[in-house]
Write an enzyme that holds these catalytic residues in place. Sequence first.
Site, PDB file in Angstrom:
ATOM      1  N   CYS A  64     -28.512 -10.505   3.745  1.00 20.63           N
ATOM      2  CA  CYS A  64     -28.834 -11.858   4.260  1.00 20.63           C
ATOM      3  C   CYS A  64     -27.588 -12.632   4.680  1.00 20.63           C
ATOM      4  O   CYS A  64     -27.692 -13.771   5.128  1.00 20.63           O
ATOM      5  CB  CYS A  64     -29.627 -12.647   3.219  1.00 20.63           C
ATOM      6  SG  CYS A  64     -28.631 -13.173   1.806  1.00 20.63           S
ATOM      7  N   ASN A  87      12.957  -8.136   5.959  1.00 22.72           N
ATOM      8  CA  ASN A  87      12.448  -6.935   5.270  1.00 22.72           C
ATOM      9  C   ASN A  87      13.640  -6.246   4.602  1.00 22.72           C
ATOM     10  O   ASN A  87      14.719  -6.171   5.211  1.00 22.72           O
ATOM     11  CB  ASN A  87      11.790  -5.975   6.297  1.00 22.72           C
ATOM     12  CG  ASN A  87      10.834  -4.983   5.646  1.00 22.72           C
ATOM     13  OD1 ASN A  87      11.163  -4.365   4.634  1.00 22.72           O
ATOM     14  ND2 ASN A  87       9.660  -4.825   6.231  1.00 22.72           N
ATOM     15  N   CYS A 129     -23.108 -10.918   1.381  1.00 23.18           N
ATOM     16  CA  CYS A 129     -24.282 -10.053   1.204  1.00 23.18           C
ATOM     17  C   CYS A 129     -24.519  -9.287   2.503  1.00 23.18           C
ATOM     18  O   CYS A 129     -24.608  -9.892   3.578  1.00 23.18           O
ATOM     19  CB  CYS A 129     -25.512 -10.882   0.849  1.00 23.18           C
ATOM     20  SG  CYS A 129     -27.023  -9.897   0.891  1.00 23.18           S
ATOM     21  N   HIS A 141      -7.171  -9.566   8.157  1.00 16.98           N
ATOM     22  CA  HIS A 141      -7.998  -8.601   7.414  1.00 16.98           C
ATOM     23  C   HIS A 141      -8.920  -9.268   6.400  1.00 16.98           C
ATOM     24  O   HIS A 141      -9.359  -8.627   5.458  1.00 16.98           O
ATOM     25  CB  HIS A 141      -7.095  -7.571   6.713  1.00 16.98           C
ATOM     26  CG  HIS A 141      -6.344  -6.714   7.680  1.00 16.98           C
ATOM     27  ND1 HIS A 141      -5.077  -6.225   7.437  1.00 16.98           N
ATOM     28  CD2 HIS A 141      -6.675  -6.260   8.911  1.00 16.98           C
ATOM     29  CE1 HIS A 141      -4.671  -5.515   8.474  1.00 16.98           C
ATOM     30  NE2 HIS A 141      -5.615  -5.524   9.384  1.00 16.98           N
ATOM     31  N   CYS A 169     -26.693  -9.688  -4.382  1.00 18.10           N
ATOM     32  CA  CYS A 169     -27.068 -11.042  -3.958  1.00 18.10           C
ATOM     33  C   CYS A 169     -28.387 -11.422  -4.647  1.00 18.10           C
ATOM     34  O   CYS A 169     -29.122 -10.554  -5.126  1.00 18.10           O
ATOM     35  CB  CYS A 169     -27.254 -10.995  -2.446  1.00 18.10           C
ATOM     36  SG  CYS A 169     -27.776 -12.523  -1.683  1.00 18.10           S
ATOM     37  N   PHE A 196       0.822  -1.208   0.000  1.00 16.88           N
ATOM     38  CA  PHE A 196       0.000   0.000   0.000  1.00 16.88           C
ATOM     39  C   PHE A 196       0.860   1.263   0.000  1.00 16.88           C
ATOM     40  O   PHE A 196       0.600   2.189  -0.735  1.00 16.88           O
ATOM     41  CB  PHE A 196      -0.910   0.018   1.238  1.00 16.88           C
ATOM     42  CG  PHE A 196      -2.178  -0.781   1.067  1.00 16.88           C
ATOM     43  CD1 PHE A 196      -2.573  -1.263  -0.169  1.00 16.88           C
ATOM     44  CD2 PHE A 196      -3.000  -1.031   2.162  1.00 16.88           C
ATOM     45  CE1 PHE A 196      -3.746  -1.987  -0.328  1.00 16.88           C
ATOM     46  CE2 PHE A 196      -4.177  -1.759   2.022  1.00 16.88           C
ATOM     47  CZ  PHE A 196      -4.548  -2.235   0.786  1.00 16.88           C
ATOM     48  N   CYS A 234     -30.921 -12.092  -3.140  1.00 15.71           N
ATOM     49  CA  CYS A 234     -31.975 -11.424  -2.357  1.00 15.71           C
ATOM     50  C   CYS A 234     -32.067  -9.924  -2.674  1.00 15.71           C
ATOM     51  O   CYS A 234     -32.917  -9.228  -2.153  1.00 15.71           O
ATOM     52  CB  CYS A 234     -31.729 -11.614  -0.846  1.00 15.71           C
ATOM     53  SG  CYS A 234     -30.514 -10.477  -0.147  1.00 15.71           S
ATOM     54  N   ASP A 241      -4.745 -11.863  -0.055  1.00 19.27           N
ATOM     55  CA  ASP A 241      -4.560 -12.351  -1.429  1.00 19.27           C
ATOM     56  C   ASP A 241      -4.644 -13.864  -1.574  1.00 19.27           C
ATOM     57  O   ASP A 241      -4.509 -14.386  -2.678  1.00 19.27           O
ATOM     58  CB  ASP A 241      -3.224 -11.835  -1.990  1.00 19.27           C
ATOM     59  CG  ASP A 241      -2.030 -12.202  -1.117  1.00 19.27           C
ATOM     60  OD1 ASP A 241      -2.108 -13.187  -0.360  1.00 19.27           O
ATOM     61  OD2 ASP A 241      -1.003 -11.491  -1.193  1.00 19.27           O
TER      62      ASP A 241
HETATM   63  P1  NAD Z   1       2.843  -2.043   3.858  1.00 27.33           P
HETATM   64  O1  NAD Z   1       2.357  -1.766   2.496  1.00 27.33           O
HETATM   65  O2  NAD Z   1       2.604  -1.045   4.898  1.00 27.33           O
HETATM   66  O3  NAD Z   1       4.419  -2.373   3.878  1.00 27.33           O
HETATM   67  C1  NAD Z   1       5.012  -3.350   3.115  1.00 27.33           C
HETATM   68  C2  NAD Z   1       6.322  -3.773   3.737  1.00 27.33           C
HETATM   69  O4  NAD Z   1       6.921  -4.755   2.895  1.00 27.33           O
HETATM   70  C3  NAD Z   1       7.372  -2.661   3.902  1.00 27.33           C
HETATM   71  O5  NAD Z   1       7.950  -2.749   5.183  1.00 27.33           O
HETATM   72  C4  NAD Z   1       8.426  -2.984   2.817  1.00 27.33           C
HETATM   73  O6  NAD Z   1       9.734  -2.566   3.179  1.00 27.33           O
HETATM   74  C5  NAD Z   1       8.306  -4.480   2.759  1.00 27.33           C
HETATM   75  N1  NAD Z   1       8.749  -5.072   1.498  1.00 27.33           N
HETATM   76  C6  NAD Z   1       8.759  -4.525   0.256  1.00 27.33           C
HETATM   77  N2  NAD Z   1       9.249  -5.407  -0.641  1.00 27.33           N
HETATM   78  C7  NAD Z   1       9.533  -6.545   0.049  1.00 27.33           C
HETATM   79  C8  NAD Z   1      10.058  -7.814  -0.315  1.00 27.33           C
HETATM   80  N3  NAD Z   1      10.376  -8.111  -1.595  1.00 27.33           N
HETATM   81  N4  NAD Z   1      10.222  -8.734   0.644  1.00 27.33           N
HETATM   82  C9  NAD Z   1       9.911  -8.455   1.943  1.00 27.33           C
HETATM   83  N5  NAD Z   1       9.413  -7.275   2.338  1.00 27.33           N
HETATM   84  C10 NAD Z   1       9.232  -6.335   1.405  1.00 27.33           C
HETATM   85  O7  NAD Z   1       2.237  -3.454   4.220  1.00 27.33           O
HETATM   86  P2  NAD Z   1       1.639  -3.987   5.557  1.00 27.33           P
HETATM   87  O8  NAD Z   1       2.473  -3.556   6.716  1.00 27.33           O
HETATM   88  O9  NAD Z   1       1.370  -5.413   5.367  1.00 27.33           O
HETATM   89  O10 NAD Z   1       0.241  -3.231   5.697  1.00 27.33           O
HETATM   90  C11 NAD Z   1      -0.571  -2.929   4.632  1.00 27.33           C
HETATM   91  C12 NAD Z   1      -1.988  -3.399   4.775  1.00 27.33           C
HETATM   92  O11 NAD Z   1      -2.453  -3.476   3.463  1.00 27.33           O
HETATM   93  C13 NAD Z   1      -2.150  -4.769   5.336  1.00 27.33           C
HETATM   94  O12 NAD Z   1      -2.976  -4.651   6.413  1.00 27.33           O
HETATM   95  C14 NAD Z   1      -2.814  -5.620   4.236  1.00 27.33           C
HETATM   96  O13 NAD Z   1      -4.126  -5.962   4.647  1.00 27.33           O
HETATM   97  C15 NAD Z   1      -3.002  -4.715   3.094  1.00 27.33           C
HETATM   98  N6  NAD Z   1      -2.389  -5.128   1.810  1.00 27.33           N
HETATM   99  C16 NAD Z   1      -2.449  -6.418   1.423  1.00 27.33           C
HETATM  100  C17 NAD Z   1      -1.871  -6.796   0.231  1.00 27.33           C
HETATM  101  C18 NAD Z   1      -1.939  -8.244  -0.157  1.00 27.33           C
HETATM  102  O14 NAD Z   1      -2.894  -8.938   0.218  1.00 27.33           O
HETATM  103  N7  NAD Z   1      -0.939  -8.742  -0.886  1.00 27.33           N
HETATM  104  C19 NAD Z   1      -1.225  -5.846  -0.575  1.00 27.33           C
HETATM  105  C20 NAD Z   1      -1.208  -4.528  -0.155  1.00 27.33           C
HETATM  106  C21 NAD Z   1      -1.784  -4.176   1.055  1.00 27.33           C
END
Ligand code: NAD
Length: 251
Positions: free
Chosen positions: A130, A213, A127, A119, A148, A35, A150, A104
């Site tokens: 319902c 990270n 829905c 999350h 839905c 994000f 409904c 995901d």
């Molecule tokens: P974030 O977007 O805040 O941060 C992502 C983190 O990943 C950073 O610390 C970054 O340095 C690190 N990163 C980047 N590339 C990387 C790699 N190749 N390997 C390891 N780490 C790497 O993400 P967050 O803290 O998970 O929070 C964002 C929220 O957004 C979450 O609650 C989630 O629900 C949601 N989200 C989910 C998805 C998904 O489902 N794939 C994608 C985007 C956001």
Amino acid sequence: MNEQIARAAEILQASKFTTAYTGAGISVESGIPPFRGDGGLWSKYPPESLDIDYFLRDPEGSWKVIREIFFDFFKQTKYNQAHFLLAEMQKHGLIHRIITQNIDNLHQEAGSTQVFEFHGNSKSLICLVCLQAYHASEVDLSVLPPRCSCGGLLKPDFVFFGEPIPMDPLNAAHEAARLSDVFLIIGTTGEVMPANMIPPMAKANGAKIIEINPEESNYTRKITDVFLKGKATTMMQALYDALFSPPLENN
Ligand code: NAD
């Protein structure tokens, strides 16, 4: 770095209960941007589209963004080597639970079990009238917002801004923070509340924290014991190799 990898492997081998705690970073190498930061989803889409009040006010507008990110885009993605190696480590009894902030479904697709989605999951819709659940593949998104049978409005079954965390993953995360000897944190900034409170709870209960990270997170200098600075696939491969192919002993 080799020393850090060896230390992390030793800690994992000694642990009786290890939780992997993952964020958007583990899926970046599957092509799903995080994000935050440059190229993050919030640099292209307004975060309000995933706010529950906005969704209820303008479901069609919100759904246009949801369809583009979570259906047109997510459906082309596949789990990567980090998801796969985590599942392999789980099969070998080295990981006992996965708490993920991701929506995901890639941990499950890589073969992991005991996955608790803090999350929710983008693959199912619910829905609002319902409460009937649908798999995303059975819903026609050519007309928005989807409805839905409904007549009620369908919402993706993930947590929007302003919504509470579902009880099951919340309880599972709290339990993991109580039970774990080790938390393996992969790819999260630690900025999203209340999910970000789980690793510090584990630390306060005595867990060792291993973190992967490429950048420092909110945890690195505060609670992390072993920081593996690098991408999830690279560091997970190094960790896996250290766990399963110990160096040959000198003759
Ligand atoms: P974030 O977007 O805040 O941060 C992502 C983190 O990943 C950073 O610390 C970054 O340095 C690190 N990163 C980047 N590339 C990387 C790699 N190749 N390997 C390891 N780490 C790497 O993400 P967050 O803290 O998970 O929070 C964002 C929220 O957004 C979450 O609650 C989630 O629900 C949601 N989200 C989910 C998805 C998904 O489902 N794939 C994608 C985007 C956001």
